[in-house]
Design an enzyme around this catalytic site. Structure first.
Site, PDB file in Angstrom:
ATOM      1  N   LYS A   1     -14.182  -6.600  -2.881  1.00  0.00           N
ATOM      2  CA  LYS A   1     -12.968  -7.404  -2.695  1.00  0.00           C
ATOM      3  C   LYS A   1     -13.080  -8.818  -3.249  1.00  0.00           C
ATOM      4  CE  LYS A   1      -9.970  -4.796  -0.297  1.00  0.00           C
ATOM      5  NZ  LYS A   1      -8.545  -4.653  -0.604  1.00  0.00           N
TER       6      LYS A   1
ATOM      7  N   SER B   1     -18.021   1.084  -1.882  1.00  0.00           N
ATOM      8  CA  SER B   1     -17.145  -0.085  -1.957  1.00  0.00           C
ATOM      9  C   SER B   1     -17.437  -1.173  -0.937  1.00  0.00           C
ATOM     10  CB  SER B   1     -15.678   0.354  -1.818  1.00  0.00           C
ATOM     11  OG  SER B   1     -15.473   1.007  -0.580  1.00  0.00           O
TER      12      SER B   1
END
Length: 507
Positions: free
Chosen positions: A51, A306
């Site tokens: 992110k 992720s």
């Protein structure tokens, strides 16, 4: 459509705070699946998630006057940490609205970056609505976690690195989806540069907002409820811009269960010795499901780990679910006769299968209902196990896919047993090897009635076992002599206050 994002992705100047993460082979899993599995390690970013890429890229694109107002976002945690770090790097004031369900590790990490944290609501959507209200109230600039072209472009740099790191043959890429920012950015880049590569979006079964949109042909639908286990992808509605990109770039959507996500977390640990958060392992869970269902062999398959922002205390639950997720454990409710020797016969009927869990508490003099975990190899093997037991005369209910049974009932098999007298309770350590439990029952040889049994295999060298027996006072020296001959460490827990309080018959 993908072409419009290529220049944005190539121009993304994110490496002041982000790093180029490695693309690592998963050797053990590759061997098991018969395919070459590659893992993009976004869990190694400074905020332990991809992110940071999109958040920082968006901050860089803001005019100076907007940065001066301060920024705000709503996030379950990873976008929040990325924005907080990016804002700290650029000297921008940041406010982060997070759902009250966000793991503490993520909340604390955001605060440590100097951002103001506002906890509001139970879901991302409730947090996002509050953040929008604060935009009007405080004059802040809203930074969307996924539905923004600059954020999407920042996330797309993951694909740019991946294809540069692996210029050879690549058959498919599996990308986790929440709101869709990572998947949209990566799919746009991959399909423009290497259109022959298949791209699959992967979602949890209980948060499949992209699948809903793809099935309906539009994104107006919202999930009425969203599962929070994989909180990083717990979104009720796919983003507008992300859906516009994804419907033209992906080859399909794969949904995965909680158990399959837990199994993927274990796979990542076994190959990398790192612990992914549930959302971080969603892509790998989808890759494994694709490999199993397609039957493809000798393919090059890539996915993204992720994120790695998970609370340590969640690991117990994750560990509990991995064996079912790997289809290596069956959870069954089995009815057996309530008489001495019936446990032993049940173990004999199982043959060489390992028992992973055994829960029982005496209920009546007719039938005994046991909650048992048994090692299997595949779903087909589980079905065969059930069929074999039924052919042997047992009533069997398969609870392997029963969420309530796995979450709660397995821990509630017990209570005070009416009609039991002269009960003694022993705690044992059994060596974790096939036949240890059967050997114990062979030694008892139906001599005393078993009134309570709890056992769970946790992968350690020894299994912890609690056993209740109905033994007359005069026969207890004989029992202790027999138990000494087993050479299993044991402790008499009959006077343990936990047993006396919750399980023993009241005088």
């Amino acid at each position: 459509m993908p072409k419009s994002y290529i220049k944005r992705i190539l121009d993304a100047r994110i490496y002041d705070v982000a790093i180029e993460t490695p693309l690592e082979p998963m050797r053990q899993l590759s061997h098991r699946l018969g395919n070459r599995v590659l893992l993009k390690r976004e869990d190694l970013q400074p905020v332990f998630s991809f992110k940071i890429r999109g958040a920082y890229n968006k901050l860089l694109q803001l005019p100076a006057e907007q940065r001066a107002k301060g920024v705000i976002c709503a996030s379950a945690g990873n976008h929040a940490q990325g924005l907080a770090l990016g804002a700290q790097q650029l000297g921008v004031r940041a406010t982060i609205v997070m759902p009250s369900t966000t793991p503490a590790i993520k909340v604390n990490a955001v605060r440590m970056r100097g951002a103001e944290v506002v906890l509001h609501g139970d879901t991302f959507d409730e947090a996002a609505a509050h953040a929008r209200a604060l935009v009007d109230e405080r004059g802040l600039v809203f930074i969307h976690p996924y539905d923004d072209p600059d954020v999407i472009a920042g996330q797309g740099t993951v694909a740019m690195e991946l294809l540069r790191q692996h210029p050879g043959s690549l058959d498919a890429v599996f990308i986790p989806v929440g709101g869709g920012g990572l998947a949209a950015g990566m799919a746009a880049y991959i399909k423009y540069v290497r259109p022959e590569i298949k791209v699959y979006a992967v979602e949890p079964e209980d948060a499949a907002c992209l699948k809903l949109a793809m099935d309906e042909g539009h994104r107006e639908g919202r999930l009425p409820q969203v599962g929070l286990f994989a909180d990083g992808v717990a979104v009720a509605q796919i983003g507008e811009e992300t859906y516009r990109v994804l419907r033209e770039t992906i080859d399909g959507v794969i949904t995965v269960s909680t158990d399959e996500i837990c199994a993927a977390i274990k796979d990542i640990f076994e190959d990398t010795r790192s612990i992914a958060e549930p959302a971080g392992a969603v892509g790998l869970a989808g890759l494994k499901k694709y490999a199993e269902q397609s039957g493809e062999q000798n393919q090059a398959l890539a996915t993204v780990c992720s994120g790695a922002n998970t609370n340590f205390d969640r690991l117990r639950y994750i560990s509990e679910r991995t064996e079912i997720g790997e289809k290596r454990e069956a959870v069954l409710a089995v009815t057996i006769p309530e008489k001495a020797g019936s446990y032993l016969q049940f173990c004999r009927d199982l043959g060489d299968r390992s028992i992973t869990e055994f829960n029982y508490r005496y209920a009546n003099s007719g039938e005994a209902h046991i909650f048992v975990g048994i090692q299997v190899s595949t779903d087909a093997d589980r079905a065969q196990l059930v069929a074999n037991l039924e052919e042997s005369g047992y009533q069997v209910t398969d609870l392997t896919d029963n969420e309530m049974a796995k979450l709660h009932i397995r821990h509630l098999v017990g209570g005070r047993a009416p009609g039991v007298s002269n009960e003694v309770v022993y705690r044992f350590e059994f060596p974790e090897r096939p036949g240890a439990l059967r050997n114990f029952l062979e030694q008892l040889a139906g001599r005393w009635n078993i009134t309570l049994f709890h056992y769970r295999n946790h992968g350690a060298a020894y299994g912890r076992v609690l056993v209740g027996l109905e033994v007359a006072e005069a026969e207890r020296p004989e029992l202790n002599t027999l138990l000494d001959q087993l050479h299993y460490p044991f402790w008499d827990e009959t006077e343990n206050p936990a047993y006396r309080f919750f399980l023993a018959q009241r005088d």
